[in-house]
Design an enzyme around this catalytic site. Structure first.
Site, PDB file in Angstrom:
ATOM      1  N   THR A  87       0.831  -1.209   0.000  1.00 46.37           N
ATOM      2  CA  THR A  87       0.000   0.000   0.000  1.00 46.37           C
ATOM      3  C   THR A  87       0.862   1.254   0.000  1.00 46.37           C
ATOM      4  O   THR A  87       2.069   1.205   0.255  1.00 46.37           O
ATOM      5  CB  THR A  87      -0.919   0.049   1.237  1.00 46.37           C
ATOM      6  OG1 THR A  87      -0.113   0.272   2.405  1.00 46.37           O
ATOM      7  CG2 THR A  87      -1.695  -1.249   1.411  1.00 46.37           C
ATOM      8  N   CYS A  88       0.212   2.379  -0.245  1.00 44.96           N
ATOM      9  CA  CYS A  88       0.948   3.644  -0.316  1.00 44.96           C
ATOM     10  C   CYS A  88       1.124   4.281   1.053  1.00 44.96           C
ATOM     11  O   CYS A  88       1.537   5.438   1.152  1.00 44.96           O
ATOM     12  CB  CYS A  88       0.232   4.598  -1.261  1.00 44.96           C
ATOM     13  SG  CYS A  88       0.199   3.949  -2.936  1.00 44.96           S
TER      14      CYS A  88
END
Ligand SMILES: *Cc1c(COP(=O)(O)O)cnc(C)c1O
Length: 389
Positions: free
Chosen positions: A326-327
């Protein structure tokens, strides 16, 4: 050809399963489920084991436990429906959520489950309208402030008020089966279990003397620990004080337990693939397709540290960083972990990842949860994926 069990955790099998089912994976080995079940059954002779679905609510695990003659511990309508769909005898199931909505009662009773738990007067009063069918276990709390997760804070009544609660149940005409507790998951030693067993035996005796119900059940909960990065005592040794405490149980009382982690944890591994890499400030960062918002969420919520390794081996290892997909910057699985130089597609394995991993994973950023593959449900079963829920 004779159909045999395989070791799905062997490198070649992991590679085959990823080639067949993709990545990320959670690989469940039903042979290891059986081994864990048998080990605990040997450590606790005479105790009926109700596998708690919560840590890994997967059909293959439920069927494997049921085929061994095991029992089940359910807490939600979803879990009730899962065992119903599998055709499991509801008489082998108990429902142990101490707080239930009316529809939770009705769904479980409709499925044929009869034994429920309460820990406070309001909840005991909810049993009144179902008293023709529903039987009651009273959950008592024994605080363990030192435990990794102190499950007796959120649920359970004081031992001092348990008898009052038992009298209320009897007054309302509810069938009181006995007492239960859960000392907290991944218990460090068996002292809390022993303290709780002894206190519950006193309660049973007093409640029987007052004829408050059949009082024929003692439920010693879960909490049985497994090896992570940190090792724990072997289960037979861990349970020795518990066996001793249980020697004082009257012959006509059935003793049950609710193991979750111990059955499921060691029986599955997580497999993630390198999506990309970058060298940052002299360290190689490897970005995996599973992370803290996925199967590795147990590092946050369950305080677990899974033994992690690269499938590819080399003597030339460098301190590296393993990050989730994920970011979010918090999504880092391990820093300063020694790894060979990896490339895109290389596989990372997390051991002891059966419990509280996939079950509590999210799909943050739309990265899908790991695909669950079960292997060895029968001889010759080389792996299958099935609908969940
Ligand atoms: C979670 C839970 C279990 C399983 O506990 P483990 O520590 O995983 O063995 C058993 N009973 C209840 C009521 C639970 O909530």
């Amino acid at each position: 050809m004779k159909r045999r069990f395989i070791d799905p955790f062997a490198p070649a099998e992991v590679q085959r399963l990823v080639a067949t089912f993709g990545s990320p994976l959670l690989i469940i080995d039903c042979e290891r489920i059986r081994a864990q079940y048998r080990k605990l059954a040997r450590a606790l002779p005479g105790v009926d084991l109700h596998y708690a679905l919560k840590p890994l609510p997967h059909p293959a695990v439920v069927r494997t436990v049921a085929e061994l003659g095991g029992f089940l511990d359910l807490a939600t309508t979803g879990e009730v429906q899962l065992v119903s769909r599998l055709g499991i005898d509801p008489a082998r199931c108990i429902h142990t959520h101490p707080i239930k909505r009316d529809k939770d009662f009705r769904n479980a009773l409709f499925a044929g489950v009869k034994t429920f738990v309460a820990d406070n007067p309001d909840e005991v009063r909810k049993f009144r309208r179902y008293r023709a069918d529903a039987e009651l276990l009273l959950r008592v709390s024994f605080r363990s402030p030192g435990a990794v997760s102190d499950l007796s804070r959120k649920f359970g009544c004081d031992p001092e008020s348990a008898l009052e609660l038992a009298r209320l149940a009897a007054k309302l005409g509810i069938r009181l089966k006995g007492f239960s507790f859960h000392v907290g998951s991944q218990a460090r030693d068996a002292l809390k279990h022993v303290e709780a067993i002894e206190a519950c035996l006193v309660l049973l005796k007093k409640a029987r003397r007052e004829k408050l119900g059949p009082l024929d059940t003692l439920d010693i909960g879960g909490g049985f620990p497994i090896d992570y990065a940190q090792r724990v005592p072997e289960i037979g040794r861990f349970c020795a004080p518990i066996r001793k405490a249980l020697a004082g149980v009257p012959k006509d009382v059935r003793v049950i337990a609710e193991p979750g982690r111990f059955i499921a944890g060691p029986a599955a591994i997580g497999v993630a693939s390198v999506m990309g890499r970058a060298e940052r400030e002299g360290l190689w960062w490897y970005y995996l397709d599973d992370g803290l918002y996925g199967s590795w969420n147990g590092q946050m919520f369950d305080h677990a540290s899974y033994p992690i390794e690269s499938l590819k081996k080399s003597d030339d290892q460098k301190p590296s960083v393993l990050a989730g997909p994920t970011c979010d910057s918090i999504d880092v699985i391990a820093e300063n972990i020694l790894l060979p130089k990896l490339k895109v597609g290389d596989l990372i394995i997390g051991r002891a990842m059966g419990a509280y991993t996939w079950a509590s994973a999210s799909e943050f950023n739309f990265f899908p949860r790991a695909t669950v593959v079960s292997v060895n449900e029968t001889p010759g079963d080389t792996g299958k994926v099935e609908p969940q829920g």
